[in-house]
Write a protein that holds these residues in place. Structure first.
Motif, PDB file in Angstrom:
ATOM      1  N   ASP A  64      -1.228   8.121 -23.509  1.00  0.00           N
ATOM      2  CA  ASP A  64      -2.132   8.183 -22.354  1.00  0.00           C
ATOM      3  C   ASP A  64      -1.469   7.530 -21.134  1.00  0.00           C
ATOM      4  O   ASP A  64      -2.069   6.696 -20.456  1.00  0.00           O
ATOM      5  N   ALA A  65      -0.227   7.918 -20.877  1.00  0.00           N
ATOM      6  CA  ALA A  65       0.559   7.285 -19.814  1.00  0.00           C
ATOM      7  C   ALA A  65      -0.134   7.358 -18.458  1.00  0.00           C
ATOM      8  O   ALA A  65      -0.101   6.388 -17.700  1.00  0.00           O
ATOM      9  N   GLY A  66      -0.757   8.471 -18.137  1.00  0.00           N
ATOM     10  CA  GLY A  66      -1.418   8.615 -16.838  1.00  0.00           C
ATOM     11  C   GLY A  66      -2.452   7.533 -16.596  1.00  0.00           C
ATOM     12  O   GLY A  66      -2.526   6.966 -15.509  1.00  0.00           O
ATOM     13  N   ARG A  67      -3.235   7.243 -17.605  1.00  0.00           N
ATOM     14  CA  ARG A  67      -4.261   6.193 -17.493  1.00  0.00           C
ATOM     15  C   ARG A  67      -3.626   4.833 -17.195  1.00  0.00           C
ATOM     16  O   ARG A  67      -4.069   4.101 -16.312  1.00  0.00           O
ATOM     17  N   TYR A  68      -2.590   4.497 -17.945  1.00  0.00           N
ATOM     18  CA  TYR A  68      -1.955   3.186 -17.779  1.00  0.00           C
ATOM     19  C   TYR A  68      -1.167   3.090 -16.484  1.00  0.00           C
ATOM     20  O   TYR A  68      -1.126   2.035 -15.849  1.00  0.00           O
ATOM     21  N   LEU A  69      -0.545   4.194 -16.070  1.00  0.00           N
ATOM     22  CA  LEU A  69       0.172   4.186 -14.785  1.00  0.00           C
ATOM     23  C   LEU A  69      -0.807   3.977 -13.629  1.00  0.00           C
ATOM     24  O   LEU A  69      -0.481   3.289 -12.659  1.00  0.00           O
ATOM     25  N   LYS A  70      -2.022   4.534 -13.740  1.00  0.00           N
ATOM     26  CA  LYS A  70      -3.041   4.300 -12.710  1.00  0.00           C
ATOM     27  C   LYS A  70      -3.409   2.817 -12.644  1.00  0.00           C
ATOM     28  O   LYS A  70      -3.619   2.270 -11.558  1.00  0.00           O
ATOM     29  N   MET A  71      -3.492   2.161 -13.797  1.00  0.00           N
ATOM     30  CA  MET A  71      -3.792   0.722 -13.826  1.00  0.00           C
ATOM     31  C   MET A  71      -2.680  -0.067 -13.130  1.00  0.00           C
ATOM     32  O   MET A  71      -2.946  -0.990 -12.364  1.00  0.00           O
ATOM     33  N   ILE A  72      -1.439   0.309 -13.417  1.00  0.00           N
ATOM     34  CA  ILE A  72      -0.292  -0.370 -12.806  1.00  0.00           C
ATOM     35  C   ILE A  72      -0.299  -0.136 -11.300  1.00  0.00           C
ATOM     36  O   ILE A  72      -0.096  -1.070 -10.517  1.00  0.00           O
ATOM     37  N   ASP A  73      -0.567   1.098 -10.872  1.00  0.00           N
ATOM     38  CA  ASP A  73      -0.613   1.423  -9.447  1.00  0.00           C
ATOM     39  C   ASP A  73      -1.735   0.670  -8.734  1.00  0.00           C
ATOM     40  O   ASP A  73      -1.549   0.179  -7.618  1.00  0.00           O
ATOM     41  N   ALA A  74      -2.898   0.564  -9.371  1.00  0.00           N
ATOM     42  CA  ALA A  74      -4.026  -0.148  -8.757  1.00  0.00           C
ATOM     43  C   ALA A  74      -3.689  -1.627  -8.604  1.00  0.00           C
ATOM     44  O   ALA A  74      -3.997  -2.238  -7.549  1.00  0.00           O
ATOM     45  N   ALA A  75      -3.051  -2.221  -9.593  1.00  0.00           N
ATOM     46  CA  ALA A  75      -2.656  -3.636  -9.502  1.00  0.00           C
ATOM     47  C   ALA A  75      -1.613  -3.823  -8.407  1.00  0.00           C
ATOM     48  O   ALA A  75      -1.672  -4.799  -7.644  1.00  0.00           O
ATOM     49  N   ALA A  76      -0.681  -2.893  -8.280  1.00  0.00           N
ATOM     50  CA  ALA A  76       0.341  -2.984  -7.235  1.00  0.00           C
ATOM     51  C   ALA A  76      -0.280  -2.867  -5.854  1.00  0.00           C
ATOM     52  O   ALA A  76       0.085  -3.588  -4.920  1.00  0.00           O
ATOM     53  N   ALA A  77      -1.256  -1.954  -5.701  1.00  0.00           N
ATOM     54  CA  ALA A  77      -1.940  -1.788  -4.418  1.00  0.00           C
ATOM     55  C   ALA A  77      -2.734  -3.046  -4.055  1.00  0.00           C
ATOM     56  O   ALA A  77      -2.720  -3.484  -2.902  1.00  0.00           O
ATOM     57  N   ALA A  78      -3.395  -3.645  -5.037  1.00  0.00           N
ATOM     58  CA  ALA A  78      -4.150  -4.872  -4.789  1.00  0.00           C
ATOM     59  C   ALA A  78      -3.213  -6.018  -4.410  1.00  0.00           C
ATOM     60  O   ALA A  78      -3.519  -6.813  -3.506  1.00  0.00           O
ATOM     61  N   LYS A  79      -2.073  -6.095  -5.078  1.00  0.00           N
ATOM     62  CA  LYS A  79      -1.090  -7.133  -4.773  1.00  0.00           C
ATOM     63  C   LYS A  79      -0.561  -6.955  -3.348  1.00  0.00           C
ATOM     64  O   LYS A  79      -0.435  -7.904  -2.599  1.00  0.00           O
ATOM     65  N   ALA A  80      -0.262  -5.704  -2.979  1.00  0.00           N
ATOM     66  CA  ALA A  80       0.249  -5.416  -1.631  1.00  0.00           C
ATOM     67  C   ALA A  80      -0.809  -5.735  -0.580  1.00  0.00           C
ATOM     68  O   ALA A  80      -0.493  -6.278   0.477  1.00  0.00           O
ATOM     69  N   ALA A  81      -2.072  -5.405  -0.860  1.00  0.00           N
ATOM     70  CA  ALA A  81      -3.144  -5.688   0.091  1.00  0.00           C
ATOM     71  C   ALA A  81      -3.316  -7.194   0.263  1.00  0.00           C
ATOM     72  O   ALA A  81      -3.536  -7.669   1.374  1.00  0.00           O
ATOM     73  N   GLY A  82      -3.189  -7.946  -0.805  1.00  0.00           N
ATOM     74  CA  GLY A  82      -3.281  -9.403  -0.732  1.00  0.00           C
ATOM     75  C   GLY A  82      -2.134 -10.011   0.043  1.00  0.00           C
ATOM     76  O   GLY A  82      -2.299 -10.999   0.755  1.00  0.00           O
ATOM     77  N   ALA A  83      -0.962  -9.413  -0.073  1.00  0.00           N
ATOM     78  CA  ALA A  83       0.208  -9.912   0.641  1.00  0.00           C
ATOM     79  C   ALA A  83       0.107  -9.666   2.142  1.00  0.00           C
ATOM     80  O   ALA A  83       0.668 -10.403   2.945  1.00  0.00           O
ATOM     81  N   ARG A  84      -0.655  -8.625   2.531  1.00  0.00           N
ATOM     82  CA  ARG A  84      -0.792  -8.303   3.957  1.00  0.00           C
ATOM     83  C   ARG A  84      -1.809  -9.193   4.654  1.00  0.00           C
ATOM     84  O   ARG A  84      -1.869  -9.218   5.856  1.00  0.00           O
ATOM     85  N   LYS A  85      -2.644  -9.872   3.884  1.00  0.00           N
ATOM     86  CA  LYS A  85      -3.700 -10.698   4.505  1.00  0.00           C
ATOM     87  C   LYS A  85      -3.150 -12.003   5.015  1.00  0.00           C
ATOM     88  O   LYS A  85      -2.230 -12.554   4.650  1.00  0.00           O
TER      89      LYS A  85
END
Length: 85
Positions: A64-85
């Motif tokens: 179920d790679a697609g599901r887990y890659l979405k989790m990784i992408d969401a965590a990366a997006a949240a990390k990037a958003a936190g870094a921009r604040k």
């Protein structure tokens, strides 16, 4: 083909920027000893995936790679958003 030095630099940068602190499959804590896997899909750039357990998590990720890659992408997006604040 990329050189071994370029591969080592890519892996170090990918590990440093990896957003998850827990295995996306079983939620166990990742640490410096957690194995690194390079996920390859035709037509897509290679991706670093960190999992805690080769025997259980690697096959589950592959199913179920697609599901887990979405989790990784969401965590990366949240990390990037936190870094921009």
């Amino acid at each position: 083909p990329a050189s071994k030095k370029a591969d080592a630099i890519w892996l170090a940068q990918s590990r440093a920027g990896y957003a998850l602190k827990r295995c996306p499959v079983c939620n166990d804590r990742l640490d410096d000893k957690s194995p690194d896997y390079i996920w390859q899909q035709p037509g897509q750039p290679d991706r670093l995936v960190r999992l805690c357990d080769e025997a259980e998590c690697v096959p589950a990720f592959g199913k179920d790679a697609g599901r887990y890659l979405k989790m990784i992408d969401a965590a990366a997006a949240a990390k990037a958003a936190g870094a921009r604040k």
